[in-house]
Design an enzyme around this catalytic site. Structure first.
Site, short mmCIF file in Angstrom:
data_model
loop_
_atom_site.label_atom_id
_atom_site.label_comp_id
_atom_site.label_asym_id
_atom_site.label_seq_id
_atom_site.Cartn_x
_atom_site.Cartn_y
_atom_site.Cartn_z
N HIS A 17 89.49 46.38 55.90
CA HIS A 17 90.70 46.07 56.67
C HIS A 17 91.48 47.36 56.97
CE1 HIS A 17 90.56 42.08 54.28
NE2 HIS A 17 90.21 41.76 55.50
N LYS A 41 93.65 27.13 52.37
CA LYS A 41 92.97 27.96 51.37
C LYS A 41 93.87 28.14 50.15
CE LYS A 41 90.22 30.92 54.46
NZ LYS A 41 90.03 32.31 54.94
N ARG A 91 82.09 42.58 61.35
CA ARG A 91 81.16 43.23 60.42
C ARG A 91 79.73 43.02 60.87
NH1 ARG A 91 84.12 40.42 55.58
NH2 ARG A 91 84.38 39.06 57.36
N SER A 130 86.90 40.30 51.24
CA SER A 130 87.87 40.00 50.18
C SER A 130 87.25 39.07 49.14
CB SER A 130 89.12 39.32 50.77
OG SER A 130 89.77 40.17 51.68
#
Ligand code: ADP
Length: 161
Positions: A17, A41, A91, A130
Site C-alpha cells: 500500500h 468485515k 497485484r 494485509s
C-alpha cells in the site's frame, strides 16, 4: 488542483500500500487515503487505529497525502469531497476481475464522474496482502519485510505475541 482518493481497508497498511501511496502522491496534488468502514468485515484494527497508523506511516510524504475514513458508497464520498479519481493497486491477475467490476460499477453509478486509475504493484510487494501479514503474525512469524516496524509491533500486540 488534482485530487484523488485511495480507498481501502488498510487492515493494516503494508509496504505494498505504501508503495502505491508514494507513487500516487507524485501524480496528484492531493491524495486522500481513505479507510473504508466496512461493516461486513471484522477488522483487526478499528477505523480510528487504521487512520492513526496510516498518518504515522505517511507523514514523511508531506502534506499532499491526507488520511481520512468513510462508510457507505465510494461514489458518494467522492462527490461530497469533489474527487473524480480513485486509485487502486493491482497485484496479480486475481485482483483484476474484482477491481474491474468495482471500477466499472463506480463509473456507471457516478454517471461518469468517478474514474479509477490502477497502479501495478512493484514486484517486490506483489505477494503482499494485509490478510497474509495477519496470518503470519498470528503464528509469531516474521513480518518485518511486510510492514513498518511500529506496525509490526502493534500487530503482535493484538495477537498477544
Ligand atoms: P480492500 O479490502 O478494499 O481490497 P485493501 O486494503 O486490501 O482493501 O487494498 C486496498 C487496495 O490496495 C486494493 O486496490 C489492493 O489491490 C491494493 N493492494 C493491496 N496490497 C497491495 C500490494 N502489495 N501492492 C499493490 N497494491 C496492493
Amino acid at each position: 488542483m488534482k485530487r484523488a482518493v485511495y480507498p481501502g481497508s488498510f487492515d493494516p497498511v503494508t509496504f505494498g500500500h505504501l508503495d502505491v501511496i508514494r507513487r500516487a502522491s507524485e501524480m496528484f496534488d492531493i491524495l486522500i487515503v481513505s479507510v473504508l468502514d466496512n461493516k461486513a468485515k471484522t477488522p483487526l484494527f478499528s477505523v480510528e487505529e487504521r487512520v492513526k497508523i496510516l498518518k504515522d506511516a505517511t507523514w514523511h510524504l508531506g502534506s499532499n497525502v491526507q488520511v481520512d475514513s468513510f462508510s457507505g458508497l465510494l461514489i458518494n464520498y467522492a462527490a461530497e469531497n469533489d474527487i473524480h479519481v480513485a486509485v487502486r493497486g493491482l497485484r496479480a491477475i486475481t485482483d483484476f476481475e474484482y477491481e474491474l467490476q468495482i471500477a466499472q460499477t463506480n463509473r456507471k453509478l457516478s454517471l461518469g464522474k468517478l474514474d479509477t486509475v490502477f497502479l501495478t504493484t512493484s514486484l517486490e510487494y506483489a505477494y503482499l496482502s494485509s490478510s497474509s501479514v495477519k496470518e503470519i503474525a498470528s503464528f509469531g512469524g516474521d513480518i518485518s519485510q511486510c510492514v513498518p516496524d511500529f506496525v509490526a509491533k502493534m500487530i503482535y500486540e493484538k495477537y498477544h505475541i
